[in-house]
Design a protein around this motif. Structure first.
Motif, PDB file in Angstrom:
ATOM      1  N   SER A   9       0.803  -1.221   0.000  1.00 56.06           N
ATOM      2  CA  SER A   9       0.000   0.000   0.000  1.00 56.06           C
ATOM      3  C   SER A   9       0.838   1.274   0.000  1.00 56.06           C
ATOM      4  N   ALA A  10       2.161   1.169   0.173  1.00 51.36           N
ATOM      5  CA  ALA A  10       3.010   2.363   0.192  1.00 51.36           C
ATOM      6  C   ALA A  10       2.950   3.048  -1.173  1.00 51.36           C
ATOM      7  N   LYS A  11       2.894   4.360  -1.166  1.00 49.43           N
ATOM      8  CA  LYS A  11       2.779   5.141  -2.392  1.00 49.43           C
ATOM      9  C   LYS A  11       3.894   4.780  -3.372  1.00 49.43           C
ATOM     10  N   GLY A  12       3.495   4.396  -4.571  1.00 47.69           N
ATOM     11  CA  GLY A  12       4.449   4.103  -5.629  1.00 47.69           C
ATOM     12  C   GLY A  12       5.084   2.726  -5.575  1.00 47.69           C
ATOM     13  N   CYS A  13       4.834   1.963  -4.537  1.00 46.70           N
ATOM     14  CA  CYS A  13       5.444   0.639  -4.401  1.00 46.70           C
ATOM     15  C   CYS A  13       4.598  -0.387  -5.147  1.00 46.70           C
ATOM     16  N   ARG A  14       5.239  -1.266  -5.888  1.00 47.19           N
ATOM     17  CA  ARG A  14       4.542  -2.321  -6.619  1.00 47.19           C
ATOM     18  C   ARG A  14       5.000  -3.703  -6.142  1.00 47.19           C
ATOM     19  N   TRP A  37      -4.072  -2.063   5.544  1.00 50.71           N
ATOM     20  CA  TRP A  37      -3.056  -1.679   4.582  1.00 50.71           C
ATOM     21  C   TRP A  37      -2.171  -2.890   4.409  1.00 50.71           C
ATOM     22  N   HIS A  43       8.534  -1.662   3.489  1.00 50.50           N
ATOM     23  CA  HIS A  43       7.661  -0.589   3.975  1.00 50.50           C
ATOM     24  C   HIS A  43       6.867  -0.911   5.237  1.00 50.50           C
ATOM     25  N   LEU A  47       5.049   2.157   7.391  1.00 49.97           N
ATOM     26  CA  LEU A  47       3.586   2.233   7.458  1.00 49.97           C
ATOM     27  C   LEU A  47       3.081   1.988   8.883  1.00 49.97           C
TER      28      LEU A  47
END
Length: 79
Positions: A9-14, A37, A43, A47
């Motif tokens: 769920s971290a921004k930009g993480c895939r 999340w 991350h 988080l």
């Protein structure tokens, strides 16, 4: 449930999710409600700290453990 692998769920993480961070905002949610999340190894701590400093974090478990706890048909990715 889809065949897609849950992602962080971290921004930009895939990256693939490994952890579930269960939380709730007591100003918005009933005490038993759990939002989730997902987090990769990288991350999870960040988080967790973000939710923790706000007093929202309730539980951190592996995705595998979380899915074992859920009723049939439910998954962390659905929340």
């Amino acid at each position: 449930m889809t065949d897609e692998t849950p992602i962080c769920s971290a921004k930009g993480c895939r990256a693939d999710a490994v952890w579930v961070l269960a939380w709730n905002n007591p100003k918005l949610h009933t005490p038993e409600r759990r939002k989730t999340w997902l987090a990769c190894e990288e991350h999870r701590e960040h988080l967790s700290q973000f939710l923790g400093v706000r007093g929202f974090l309730k539980d951190v478990v592996t995705l595998e453990e979380w899915e074992r706890r859920q009723p049939e048909g439910g998954s962390a990715a659905d929340r």
